[in-house]
Design a protein around this motif. Structure first.
Motif, PDB file in Angstrom:
ATOM      1  N   ARG A 123     -36.174 -10.538  -9.089  1.00 53.58           N
ATOM      2  CA  ARG A 123     -34.791 -10.648  -9.576  1.00 53.58           C
ATOM      3  C   ARG A 123     -33.991 -11.629  -8.711  1.00 53.58           C
ATOM      4  O   ARG A 123     -32.770 -11.532  -8.603  1.00 53.58           O
ATOM      5  N   TYR A 124     -34.705 -12.557  -8.106  1.00 57.15           N
ATOM      6  CA  TYR A 124     -34.107 -13.538  -7.189  1.00 57.15           C
ATOM      7  C   TYR A 124     -33.088 -14.401  -7.927  1.00 57.15           C
ATOM      8  O   TYR A 124     -33.363 -14.922  -9.006  1.00 57.15           O
ATOM      9  N   ASP A 125     -31.938 -14.584  -7.319  1.00 59.38           N
ATOM     10  CA  ASP A 125     -30.849 -15.341  -7.946  1.00 59.38           C
ATOM     11  C   ASP A 125     -30.652 -16.644  -7.173  1.00 59.38           C
ATOM     12  O   ASP A 125     -30.071 -16.667  -6.094  1.00 59.38           O
ATOM     13  N   THR A 126     -31.162 -17.743  -7.726  1.00 58.75           N
ATOM     14  CA  THR A 126     -31.074 -19.013  -7.005  1.00 58.75           C
ATOM     15  C   THR A 126     -29.624 -19.487  -6.873  1.00 58.75           C
ATOM     16  O   THR A 126     -29.294 -20.182  -5.901  1.00 58.75           O
ATOM     17  N   ALA A 127     -28.766 -19.106  -7.811  1.00 66.07           N
ATOM     18  CA  ALA A 127     -27.365 -19.529  -7.686  1.00 66.07           C
ATOM     19  C   ALA A 127     -26.740 -18.899  -6.444  1.00 66.07           C
ATOM     20  O   ALA A 127     -26.021 -19.565  -5.691  1.00 66.07           O
ATOM     21  N   LEU A 128     -27.029 -17.630  -6.208  1.00 61.68           N
ATOM     22  CA  LEU A 128     -26.490 -16.977  -5.012  1.00 61.68           C
ATOM     23  C   LEU A 128     -27.206 -17.447  -3.756  1.00 61.68           C
ATOM     24  O   LEU A 128     -26.629 -17.450  -2.668  1.00 61.68           O
ATOM     25  N   ALA A 129     -28.465 -17.823  -3.895  1.00 65.28           N
ATOM     26  CA  ALA A 129     -29.212 -18.299  -2.725  1.00 65.28           C
ATOM     27  C   ALA A 129     -28.762 -19.693  -2.316  1.00 65.28           C
ATOM     28  O   ALA A 129     -28.883 -20.061  -1.144  1.00 65.28           O
ATOM     29  N   GLY A 130     -28.274 -20.469  -3.258  1.00 65.86           N
ATOM     30  CA  GLY A 130     -27.686 -21.746  -2.890  1.00 65.86           C
ATOM     31  C   GLY A 130     -28.401 -22.993  -3.370  1.00 65.86           C
ATOM     32  O   GLY A 130     -27.829 -24.073  -3.327  1.00 65.86           O
ATOM     33  N   GLU A 131     -29.652 -22.858  -3.801  1.00 70.39           N
ATOM     34  CA  GLU A 131     -30.394 -24.029  -4.289  1.00 70.39           C
ATOM     35  C   GLU A 131     -31.381 -23.604  -5.361  1.00 70.39           C
ATOM     36  O   GLU A 131     -31.908 -22.491  -5.315  1.00 70.39           O
TER      37      GLU A 131
END
Lengths: 341, 341, 341
Positions: A183-191
């Motif tokens: 459920r990894y959120d790349t928008a929140l991770a930054g890239e």
């Protein structure tokens, strides 16, 4: 009898002995906040409980390098107080996440000894383990240092050079229990870049620079209870400079590497590392990375083997024609980081 | 009417009055982490929950000097904003350990007044008590300061000089409930020397030096909400220097004293103290201790009475032939510390 | 393809689009302790759990500006990395207290666009919302920045200038659930002056000055994960200076305003703000306030509308004859603060 610790000299080490390092340390949200104040650290897993929980962890673990520095700092009075040089790292493995409230201590085993041909110093190899309050290992690494002899006439020990792996094998990397990037959120991770987007051999210039101040590196180094006097005492060197703890440069470079490696969330292993040149206050530290290898560890979880280079000028070549590190290079670190596949 | 606090002047104090100091403060692991970043503090009892629990405490208490500085800082706007000099301390007693989550506030009673013969200033003695959120005292000490008069024509108060003990008697020292050193681990504490290993009259040079930066002492002093402008405003003195809060030097010296006094785990009392000379950024602070006395308090628990001296040069003599502190001496502190017997 | 974030340029913004900002952040007592170390903050509600509980809150909320800086910091990589100037703030509303343990993230909506007549840059207006881990808004504000174009030939968007309130109306101010000043203790708060004691038009000189160090403003700015390189990289400007984050000056001025406005416990709204001149290390920051308006919000609870001005010299006039800010003026902030009536 003197009550103060003179540190150990080369002839004080015995092959196979175990050294219990002093001053266990309980880490809290305070150390995490200071880490964010001292380094431009932004990896989301180490910044947000909510993000970490989406990744299957109970809360945000402390930055892997907080653990490394804390464990390392405890070894300084016994291993490197009289060290002439910090020569290398190998087989560093992060074994489980460390959360606020954990108490860490360190033990080291002497695994190698070699007197130098000049008879005045020698190389000591130790395998250091960081343990939590239940004596569960959280980190394990080898480092070797050159240490002065106190008595030049002390007999040389039998030479034993440990057989160290060139790098930690992917199947020796440890994944945290329950970790998932489903459920990894790349928008929140930054890239947006996942492991699949990186090519072996690819170079990433991390763009940003940080000019270092005396107060910052001393606060950081003290935070890890690292007492090596070269970092704190301006009267210690003839040039009046305080040498910056090499780990400070590692943390600066790792934090700068967010810009281009924002999804390299955790450090799983330190394969090798060299502090190529000293760093001083006033230097502007920059960083670049090279993708050395990739390894799929579990569904959705890939390790990237990265070379992380810190420089004090514009990022460029690593070594000169003579094979030596160029004068601008501060750090050459080889590590495994965990990414969404 | 002005809204800002001009501070109190000598004629504003009345013998016997109680002053409630403002801004209670809740301490957390954040203050502890900052203390470790600002000072080379390594005493294990204040560093590790696990170590403290082996000593019978529920968790690691905040460093005694965090408590002292917090309680002291609250008094500054009422006691020393217009102080010409901080003259001394006496009868300081730490009454119970303070844990993260505690809210501290301070009250002071005016216990002495003496106008100076020049009629322009006077000496004020106050007994300050630090209280937790349940109004339980945690610290009690006397300090006296020289304060300017605002109106030179204000009448002099009757002179009252309090009768202060030369030092806190051993039977007035308070041990934390449940504290025991029966399972004390000297390897984890960092040194083998117990109270029995120290001789009265013994001198310990703590070896290490720390060069102080402006950012560090200002962050520390602000952390204690100490607002005295001499510490923060470079335009305040003609020489453009910011005077370092005397308590910063106390903490530096106490932390440096780990090297040789690693087992002096807790400060039980402050008997006396003098800030012999001002300290400024750029000074390299060193420390030495003298064992003044010993007192067995309970089975396995011994108090050492220590003189702690901070200097800005090589440790050496304390006073010149004229009986005055030498120019290199920054601090002369007399305190009781608790050690395993 | 480059992996690093080049930041957005003017032509990259679309009216009405929503930008999810990266790196959620869990705040703890560590951030609170650092805030107290970096700023002379003393407002009792943000310092003491016991004081906050007497005011009907469950514990001491994090300083409002910790929330503002954290939310703001997340927007920098998307909004102001290529900004030429930070032009203004409006309609800033603090919607609920934030306690340690909360995870904050930020989203922004583009609400206005206007290309400059030179065709090389444009103004972008965004409304930014700070959200907790349950996606409940805690802060909402508009800011506008001038951003460079990457491609001067990119077509100009249709000009849309948002209709922004001159100031937040009193009936739009949000009071924390349960907040009451019925048992408010002015002695613990630090000053006797309640809202009724302040006159509209009254000017308060906050007296104290703080000389700023590089290490301090960089640590503060990093703590908010604000990555704008002008704050950290001494090689970035020709003069070798690092520009201090404008929010650092806001926090310094707000903290200094304790002296004269100790009972202005919470910031309820930011009506407007201008960073009049850049601030650099070595500057001594002072502050003065003007009471612009008052509004009774609930029994015992009054909002003061305040102009907070930070200067780097002696407090004085705000603007010259030409209507421009004088060179000594750093900040002109218009905000609503909550006070006991």
């Amino acid at each position: 009898m003197t009550k103060t610790n003179p540190g150990r000299f080369f002839e004080d080490y015995r092959l196979g002995e175990t050294i219990t390092h002093a001053v266990p340390r309980t880490l809290s949200g305070g150390e995490r906040a200071l880490y964010h104040a001292l380094y431009p650290a932004r990896h989301a897993l180490h910044s947000s409980d909510a993000f970490a929980q989406r990744c299957g962890l109970p809360q945000s673990p402390l930055d892997d390098l907080i653990v490394f520095h804390t464990v390392f700092g405890k070894t300084v009075p016994d291993i490197s107080l009289n060290a002439v040089a910090n020569l290398g790292y190998a087989e560093g493995r992060f074994l489980r996440p460390v959360y606020p409230g954990t108490t860490l201590r360190s033990v080291s085993e002497v695994i190698g000894l070699k007197q130098n041909s000049n008879g005045k110093s020698g190389v000591v190899w130790v395998r250091t383990t960081g343990l939590d309050e239940a004596d569960t290992p959280v980190l394990n690494y080898v480092r070797w240092v050159m240490v002065r002899k106190s008595d030049p006439d002390a007999p040389a020990p039998e030479t034993t050079i440990p057989d160290l792996a060139d790098h930690v094998a992917p199947n020796a990397l440890t994944l945290p229990d329950g970790l998932t990037f489903d459920r990894y959120d790349t928008a929140l991770a930054g890239e947006p870049h996942r492991a699949a987007d990186y090519q072996i051999g690819e170079i990433i210039d991390h763009v940003d620079g940080v000019t270092v101040e005396e107060a910052e590196h001393m606060m950081a180094t003290r935070l890890w209870q690292n007492t090596a006097k070269v970092h704190f005492d301006a009267t210690n060197r003839e040039d009046g400079k305080r040498l910056i703890y090499g780990g400070h440069v590692i943390s600066l470079a790792r934090a700068l590497s967010f810009n281009g490696l924002a999804n390299a969330q955790m450090i799983l292993a330190i394969n090798a590392g060299a502090h190529a040149n000293p760093c001083f206050a006033g230097d502007t530290v920059r960083a670049w990375s090279e993708v050395l290898d990739k390894a799929d560890l579990a569904p959705g979880l890939t390790a990237l083997r990265l070379r992380l280079v810190a420089t004090k000028g514009a990022p460029g070549a690593l070594r000169g024609d003579d094979g030596k590190y160029l004068a601008d290079v501060l750090l050459d670190l080889d590590y495994w980081a965990l990414m969404p596949a």
